[in-house]
Motif scaffolding. Sequence first.
Motif, PDB file in Angstrom:
ATOM      1  N   ILE A  32       0.781  -1.307  -0.045  1.00 21.50           N
ATOM      2  CA  ILE A  32      -0.072   0.087  -0.075  1.00 21.50           C
ATOM      3  C   ILE A  32       0.845   1.272   0.082  1.00 21.50           C
ATOM      4  N   PRO A  33       0.677   2.198  -0.771  1.00 23.77           N
ATOM      5  CA  PRO A  33       1.470   3.235  -0.854  1.00 23.77           C
ATOM      6  C   PRO A  33       1.518   4.240   0.334  1.00 23.77           C
TER       7      PRO A  33
ATOM      8  N   ARG B 153      -1.128  10.492  -6.716  1.00 25.26           N
ATOM      9  CA  ARG B 153      -1.718   9.913  -5.606  1.00 25.26           C
ATOM     10  C   ARG B 153      -3.234   9.737  -5.775  1.00 25.26           C
TER      11      ARG B 153
ATOM     12  N   TRP C 270      -5.081   6.311  -5.941  1.00 28.38           N
ATOM     13  CA  TRP C 270      -4.718   5.628  -4.787  1.00 28.38           C
ATOM     14  C   TRP C 270      -6.281   5.311  -4.113  1.00 28.38           C
TER      15      TRP C 270
ATOM     16  N   ARG D 164      -6.252   3.297  -1.170  1.00 28.87           N
ATOM     17  CA  ARG D 164      -5.834   3.271   0.054  1.00 28.87           C
ATOM     18  C   ARG D 164      -4.499   3.852   0.121  1.00 28.87           C
ATOM     19  N   CYS D 165      -4.009   4.310   1.342  1.00 31.04           N
ATOM     20  CA  CYS D 165      -2.605   4.722   1.448  1.00 31.04           C
ATOM     21  C   CYS D 165      -2.538   4.873   2.996  1.00 31.04           C
ATOM     22  N   TRP D 166      -1.183   4.511   3.384  1.00 32.31           N
ATOM     23  CA  TRP D 166      -0.558   4.923   4.677  1.00 32.31           C
ATOM     24  C   TRP D 166      -0.457   6.482   4.914  1.00 32.31           C
TER      25      TRP D 166
ATOM     26  N   ASN E  56      -5.517  12.142   2.067  1.00 28.92           N
ATOM     27  CA  ASN E  56      -5.018  12.337   0.550  1.00 28.92           C
ATOM     28  C   ASN E  56      -5.502  13.207  -0.186  1.00 28.92           C
TER      29      ASN E  56
END
Length: 268
Positions: free
Chosen positions: A63-64, A78, A81, A83-85, A254
């Motif tokens: 996960i990015p 971005r 995405w 999902r992202c951390w 994000n």
Amino acid sequence: MNENELKSYLETAIVASLKAGREILKIYDTNFDVEIKEDNSPLTQADKNANKVINYYLQQTNIPIISEENKQLPYAERKHWTRCWIVDPLDGTKEFIKRNGEFTVNIALVENGNPVLGVIYVPVTKELYFTSEDLKNSKKITITSEDETIENIFKNSSVIKPSAISDTVKIVGSRSHLNDNTKKFISEIEKKHSVEMVSKGSSIKFCLVAEGAAHIYPRYAPTMEWDTAAGHAICKTAGVEVIDHKTKKPMIYNRPNLLNNYFIVSSL
């Protein structure tokens, strides 16, 4: 996201936060240097070492990652995405430099702009806050060592809950950021209630509202997404709103601009 996936991601985030905390404390007890970044914020070897450790663990999820100490990717990339951390490897570097213990490791998992999973670790006190495996509440445990097993953490942690307002409203503010807008907000509360100020640094402020040690955290000063995402997730599952002052809606993540609007965290 199914339950097994969620539990796996939570375990990864918890382990990453504890290992990062250990690296931070290794530097904390030394005569460390302080760099100044382009945005005039401080940077230490602890920030860098913690970031390296967290990236190592989170990259295994494919996960990015948006981290304060990583190179920021353009929104054109971005925006695709789901999902992202979102990570702050050392939130409260100013507090770290002052050596007052009020700094944290922040790790959040965001899905479609919403913070769903959050972990905040306070290395000096070894307090660990996190969203529960089923996202029905938030929990806290004070560990004895960063080697604490996930099984023990899940087994021995306690559910945290916000507290109702009584005659006194506890407002948590930053030691480093108490400006005129914040003072004005507080004066409005004082028209109806007696007010007690609770001063803390870093994302601990979110945790205090989530666990009932404070009622409101007004933030009328600049923050970035990595300062707030983990705390937002923990507050949300504890039943506390984190409202964007501009949109009057829960904060989302994000975004094209990673700089947050002002916001209010409130258990009212």
